[in-house]
Write a protein that holds these residues in place. Structure first.
Motif, PDB file in Angstrom:
ATOM      1  N   GLN A 130      -2.314   0.832   1.060  1.00  0.00           N
ATOM      2  CA  GLN A 130      -1.561  -0.263   1.495  1.00  0.00           C
ATOM      3  C   GLN A 130      -0.029  -0.218   0.838  1.00  0.00           C
ATOM      4  O   GLN A 130       0.026   0.538  -0.180  1.00  0.00           O
ATOM      5  N   GLN A 132       4.134  -0.834   0.312  1.00  0.00           N
ATOM      6  CA  GLN A 132       5.294  -2.077   0.128  1.00  0.00           C
ATOM      7  C   GLN A 132       6.390  -1.383   0.161  1.00  0.00           C
ATOM      8  O   GLN A 132       6.530  -0.564  -0.808  1.00  0.00           O
ATOM      9  N   LYS A 240       3.719 -13.623  -5.221  1.00  0.00           N
ATOM     10  CA  LYS A 240       4.383 -14.340  -3.935  1.00  0.00           C
ATOM     11  C   LYS A 240       5.506 -15.170  -4.553  1.00  0.00           C
ATOM     12  O   LYS A 240       5.267 -16.173  -5.388  1.00  0.00           O
ATOM     13  N   THR A 268       2.366  -8.655   1.414  1.00  0.00           N
ATOM     14  CA  THR A 268       1.806  -9.898   1.326  1.00  0.00           C
ATOM     15  C   THR A 268       2.435 -10.382  -0.137  1.00  0.00           C
ATOM     16  O   THR A 268       2.460 -11.662  -0.145  1.00  0.00           O
ATOM     17  N   HIS A 269       2.969  -9.727  -0.808  1.00  0.00           N
ATOM     18  CA  HIS A 269       3.786 -10.069  -2.250  1.00  0.00           C
ATOM     19  C   HIS A 269       5.102  -9.782  -2.362  1.00  0.00           C
ATOM     20  O   HIS A 269       5.194  -8.461  -1.903  1.00  0.00           O
TER      21      HIS A 269
END
Length: 330
Positions: A130, A132, A240, A268-269
């Motif tokens: 994942q 970021q 978040k 997502t964050h």
């Protein structure tokens, strides 16, 4: 490390290129004591002085954070495979849903796409990743120091204040790139040595090195494992944050003495925060009293770093930091 060692390392973290005399005056010790203590820590591999680029502003690349899930029993091999890549800056083993965390720097979106879709997934043992991408950095690890110095001591070591706004992007000239590479290999390299290696005058070497650092294109860094400083707990917080409060929360958290790194990211964050504390009780207080004090934060994902394989492009062997070595080509 004893108390004096830790204070000297903290002073070196604030000003990695300071002279022995400057460090000694800051902590109230004779420069011979400072030199003897720090040279021993260098020789034993406890401390390394290097430098890191401001990748976005120098155009060197786009930092991204990867969470990597691996096949049971392969975490060590996968971590070493990631650490051997030139484009990885840090590699950690984690608690939580992901087994490993990795920070990599890719020169372009196309390169990042190729690395993620073809190279990382090809490492034996990798099951899922994942990603970021870093959008803005509030604090780098090079700007953190262990909390063992008072304000008076710090005032004699801190660099001059930054301009209100730094340019978004500044390329490096060929000579600046050569100088930067020398500083990455040895963050305390003398101006005379830079001049000799690059066949330039000492005043030119001094002016160019100073310019790179003052423009914050290159950040000198004293690397040491937090555990050697008595900071036994290292955590990564994914937060978040409501969009209207992202800049405010990022700037305030970055100023906290327990925060080593803070950046806004995609995913997502929206905020990645690395924290070090002496124990779990201090981490709990940080979560409840510091993070819990912001209504703008709506969710927290907390993981612990259990081992570092690489930090700031420097490979690790347990608590020791190894010299720079050529990584394998991806």
């Amino acid at each position: 490390m004893d108390v004096l060692d830790r204070r000297l390392v903290a002073a070196l973290q604030v000003s990695p290129r300071a002279s022995w005399g400057e460090l000694g005056r800051a902590v109230g010790e004779h420069e011979r004591t400072v030199a003897r203590r720090l040279q021993r820590l260098f020789a034993e591999g406890m401390v390394r002085v290097t430098a890191i680029y401001d990748d976005l502003r120098t155009g060197h690349g786009r930092p991204a954070h990867l969470h990597v899930q691996v096949r049971p029993g392969t975490a060590g091999e996968v971590a070493r495979g990631l650490a051997d890549r030139r484009d990885t800056r840090s590699v950690y083993a984690l608690t939580g849903a992901a087994d490993l965390a990795c920070e990599l720097v890719s020169p372009s979106r196309e390169d990042l796409h190729h690395v993620l879709t073809s190279q990382i997934t090809a490492i034996d043992g990798v099951l899922q990743t994942q990603t970021q991408v870093v959008l803005h950095t509030f604090r780098t690890v090079a700007e953190w120091h262990a909390p063992f110095l008072g304000e008076v001591e710090l005032s004699g070591l801190r660099p001059p204040p930054l301009p209100a706004r730094l340019p978004d992007e500044e390329g490096l000239s060929p000579l600046e790139e050569e100088i930067a590479q020398l500083l990455v290999a040895d963050g305390r390299i003398a101006f005379t040595a830079v001049a000799e290696r690059l066949d330039i005058s000492v005043p030119t070497a001094r002016r160019r090195v100073t310019s790179l650092i003052e423009r914050r294109l290159l950040l000198p860094r004293a690397e040491v494992e937090p555990a050697l400083l008595g900071l036994e707990v290292e955590a990564v917080l994914w937060l978040k944050v409501r969009p209207y409060g992202l800049d405010l929360v990022g700037r305030r958290l970055a100023a906290h003495p327990s925060v080593r790194y803070c950046a806004a990211t995609s995913g997502t964050h929206s905020l990645n925060v690395q924290v070090v504390t002496a124990n779990e009780a201090d981490l709990y207080r940080f979560i409840t009293e510091v993070v819990g004090g912001y209504d703008e934060i709506t969710d927290v994902d907390l993981t612990l770093i259990t081992r570092a394989y690489k930090r700031g492009h420097l490979h690790k062997s347990g608590l020791l930091t190894l010299d720079h070595r050529w990584e394998k080509t991806p």
